[in-house]
Design a protein around this motif. Structure first.
Motif, mmCIF file in Angstrom:
data_model
loop_
_atom_site.group_PDB
_atom_site.id
_atom_site.type_symbol
_atom_site.label_atom_id
_atom_site.label_comp_id
_atom_site.label_asym_id
_atom_site.label_seq_id
_atom_site.Cartn_x
_atom_site.Cartn_y
_atom_site.Cartn_z
ATOM 1 N N PRO A 4 10.425 43.758 -42.477
ATOM 2 C CA PRO A 4 9.850 45.691 -42.783
ATOM 3 C C PRO A 4 8.336 45.349 -42.661
ATOM 4 C CG PRO A 4 11.148 43.855 -44.242
ATOM 5 C CD PRO A 4 10.849 43.161 -43.056
ATOM 6 N N PRO A 5 7.594 46.977 -42.353
ATOM 7 C CA PRO A 5 6.716 46.496 -42.820
ATOM 8 C C PRO A 5 5.833 46.800 -44.062
ATOM 9 C CG PRO A 5 7.997 48.802 -41.604
ATOM 10 C CD PRO A 5 8.562 47.809 -41.871
ATOM 11 N N SER A 6 4.943 46.244 -44.240
ATOM 12 C CA SER A 6 4.109 45.922 -45.551
ATOM 13 C C SER A 6 3.444 47.417 -45.890
ATOM 14 C CB SER A 6 3.995 44.311 -45.862
ATOM 15 O OG SER A 6 2.445 44.817 -44.161
ATOM 16 N N PRO A 7 3.268 46.924 -47.102
ATOM 17 C CA PRO A 7 2.453 48.152 -47.386
ATOM 18 C C PRO A 7 0.997 48.385 -46.751
ATOM 19 C CG PRO A 7 3.306 47.125 -49.855
ATOM 20 C CD PRO A 7 3.472 46.484 -48.199
ATOM 21 N N ALA A 8 0.310 47.325 -46.862
ATOM 22 C CA ALA A 8 -0.641 47.110 -45.499
ATOM 23 C C ALA A 8 -0.388 47.877 -44.204
ATOM 24 C CB ALA A 8 -1.290 45.259 -45.543
ATOM 25 N N ASP A 9 0.939 47.788 -43.656
ATOM 26 C CA ASP A 9 0.442 48.131 -42.184
ATOM 27 C C ASP A 9 0.821 50.128 -42.738
ATOM 28 O OD1 ASP A 9 1.229 45.711 -41.523
ATOM 29 O OD2 ASP A 9 2.886 45.949 -41.756
ATOM 30 N N GLY A 10 1.085 50.061 -43.869
ATOM 31 C CA GLY A 10 1.631 51.424 -44.024
ATOM 32 C C GLY A 10 0.080 52.414 -43.941
ATOM 33 N N LEU A 11 -0.596 51.522 -45.076
ATOM 34 C CA LEU A 11 -1.905 52.315 -45.498
ATOM 35 C C LEU A 11 -3.247 52.161 -44.073
ATOM 36 C CD1 LEU A 11 -4.256 53.056 -47.223
ATOM 37 C CD2 LEU A 11 -4.644 50.409 -47.401
ATOM 38 N N ASP A 13 -2.205 52.786 -40.792
ATOM 39 C CA ASP A 13 -1.304 54.028 -39.944
ATOM 40 C C ASP A 13 -2.216 55.114 -40.677
ATOM 41 O OD1 ASP A 13 0.478 52.305 -38.689
ATOM 42 O OD2 ASP A 13 2.014 52.441 -39.112
ATOM 43 N N ARG A 14 -2.389 54.588 -42.016
ATOM 44 C CA ARG A 14 -2.277 56.581 -42.532
ATOM 45 C C ARG A 14 -4.305 55.996 -43.149
ATOM 46 N NH1 ARG A 14 0.996 54.983 -47.281
ATOM 47 N NH2 ARG A 14 -0.333 54.009 -48.433
ATOM 48 N N LYS A 15 -4.630 55.190 -42.226
ATOM 49 C CA LYS A 15 -6.065 55.366 -41.972
ATOM 50 C C LYS A 15 -6.373 55.899 -40.495
ATOM 51 C CE LYS A 15 -8.200 52.799 -46.308
ATOM 52 N NZ LYS A 15 -8.736 51.161 -45.660
ATOM 53 N N LYS A 16 -5.775 55.160 -40.240
ATOM 54 C CA LYS A 16 -5.983 55.620 -38.166
ATOM 55 C C LYS A 16 -5.242 56.732 -37.780
ATOM 56 C CE LYS A 16 -4.649 51.234 -36.128
ATOM 57 N NZ LYS A 16 -3.746 50.451 -35.236
ATOM 58 N N ARG A 17 -4.755 57.498 -38.927
ATOM 59 C CA ARG A 17 -4.170 58.739 -38.833
ATOM 60 C C ARG A 17 -5.625 60.096 -39.271
ATOM 61 N NH1 ARG A 17 1.495 57.384 -40.671
ATOM 62 N NH2 ARG A 17 1.105 57.845 -42.417
ATOM 63 N N GLN A 18 -5.678 59.490 -40.511
ATOM 64 C CA GLN A 18 -7.177 60.259 -41.036
ATOM 65 C C GLN A 18 -8.151 60.324 -39.494
ATOM 66 O OE1 GLN A 18 -7.268 57.912 -44.583
ATOM 67 N NE2 GLN A 18 -5.599 59.111 -45.564
ATOM 68 N N THR A 19 -8.855 59.410 -39.436
ATOM 69 C CA THR A 19 -9.702 59.003 -38.633
ATOM 70 C C THR A 19 -9.361 59.787 -37.449
ATOM 71 O OG1 THR A 19 -9.612 56.792 -39.048
ATOM 72 C CG2 THR A 19 -11.263 56.425 -37.302
ATOM 73 N N ARG A 20 -8.390 60.195 -36.592
ATOM 74 C CA ARG A 20 -7.544 59.705 -35.719
ATOM 75 C C ARG A 20 -8.277 61.599 -35.848
ATOM 76 N NH1 ARG A 20 -5.051 60.266 -30.368
ATOM 77 N NH2 ARG A 20 -4.025 62.020 -29.993
ATOM 78 N N ASP A 21 -7.623 62.730 -37.311
ATOM 79 C CA ASP A 21 -7.455 63.521 -37.671
ATOM 80 C C ASP A 21 -8.776 64.316 -37.085
ATOM 81 O OD1 ASP A 21 -5.178 63.843 -37.661
ATOM 82 O OD2 ASP A 21 -4.812 63.617 -39.140
ATOM 83 N N ALA A 22 -9.827 63.120 -38.290
ATOM 84 C CA ALA A 22 -11.402 63.712 -38.568
ATOM 85 C C ALA A 22 -11.819 63.742 -36.916
ATOM 86 C CB ALA A 22 -11.789 62.225 -39.515
ATOM 87 N N LEU A 23 -11.722 62.803 -35.975
ATOM 88 C CA LEU A 23 -12.450 62.775 -34.439
ATOM 89 C C LEU A 23 -11.958 64.314 -34.363
ATOM 90 C CD1 LEU A 23 -12.373 59.615 -33.740
ATOM 91 C CD2 LEU A 23 -14.145 60.766 -33.499
ATOM 92 N N ALA A 24 -11.020 64.708 -34.059
ATOM 93 C CA ALA A 24 -10.262 65.921 -33.300
ATOM 94 C C ALA A 24 -11.017 67.148 -33.841
ATOM 95 C CB ALA A 24 -8.346 65.815 -33.359
ATOM 96 N N THR A 25 -11.057 67.268 -35.270
ATOM 97 C CA THR A 25 -11.562 68.415 -36.417
ATOM 98 C C THR A 25 -12.799 68.254 -35.766
ATOM 99 O OG1 THR A 25 -9.697 67.927 -37.977
ATOM 100 C CG2 THR A 25 -11.622 69.539 -38.298
ATOM 101 N N ALA A 26 -14.024 67.314 -35.836
ATOM 102 C CA ALA A 26 -15.176 67.387 -35.581
ATOM 103 C C ALA A 26 -15.307 67.709 -34.016
ATOM 104 C CB ALA A 26 -15.885 65.768 -35.785
ATOM 105 N N ALA A 27 -15.007 67.473 -33.131
ATOM 106 C CA ALA A 27 -15.295 67.638 -31.995
ATOM 107 C C ALA A 27 -14.375 68.779 -31.777
ATOM 108 C CB ALA A 27 -13.904 67.023 -30.936
#
Length: 214
Positions: A4-11, A13-27
């Motif tokens: 099963p996915p570990s808490p670290a995997d979930g963290l 994934d959240r960080k990746k989504r946050q980075t992607r969102d930050a880049l899209a918003t900045a653009a």
């Protein structure tokens, strides 16, 4: 057996989504302020506090960051459509399957309104936007075909997807033009109700006879 996915995997994934969102918003913000030709990947990356190398881990180009549409996931839509009871007509089923997309767009209201402005001001983005949407449309056509029991090359699935896609875009344009003042869900319901009714002419108020003068 898969672990099963570990808490670290979930963290992560959240960080990746946050980075992607930050880049899209900045653009979006930079292009809205300066114009498409006056913004670089380096400037977008700096505004999101990441390196240019990190930018390219998420987007192939500046244009992709602007039109990135995380709300419309073809696999998620297909899964949502499959959950709609089989006795629901295809048109109504597609509307039901769009509920999650609409909710995610409204939850990210400011970014979406800004994205609509950027696309309107920069028509050169449209061909890439169409290309990006083609994969989603193919998945939708196959899902609708499976639902109604016809092959994917049958005319009905492609027609339904094209018509409902146009209806959804119409609702999105009206929503953006009003600055998000009205609920996107209500606007989508309006256009789907018109489709279900066979696109009758809009009702006009019946002129009232002039009051008699004495």
């Amino acid at each position: 057996m898969t672990s099963p996915p570990s808490p670290a995997d979930g963290l992560r994934d959240r960080k990746k989504r946050q980075t992607r969102d930050a880049l899209a918003t900045a653009a979006l913000r930079l292009v809205a302020e300066r114009g498409l030709e006056h913004v670089t990947v380096e400037e977008i990356s700096a505004a999101a506090n990441v390196s240019s190398r990190t930018f390219f881990n998420y987007f192939p180009s500046k244009d992709d960051a602007l039109i990135a549409d995380p709300s419309v996931d073809s696999a998620r839509f297909v899964a949502d459509l499959a959950e709609v009871p089989s006795d629901v007509p295809a048109l109504a089923a597609v509307r039901a399957a769009m509920t999650g997309v609409i909710e995610r767009i409204q939850a990210d209201r400011e970014s979406w309104l800004l994205r609509m402005v950027v696309i309107e001001r920069n028509p050169s983005l449209l061909p890439r936007l169409v290309t990006a949407g083609a994969e989603v449309e193919r998945a939708m056509i196959e899902a609708v075909a499976a639902r109604v029991g016809v092959p994917p090359d049958h005319g009905f699935p492609a027609l339904l997807v094209a018509v409902t896609g146009a209806a959804f875009r119409t609702a999105m344009l009206r929503w953006a033009a009003a600055g998000g003042a009205r609920s996107l869900a209500e606007l989508v319901d309006e256009v789907f109700e018109a489709l279900a009714a066979g696109l009758p002419d809009p009702r006009t108020a019946t002129p009232q006879p002039a009051a008699a003068t004495t």
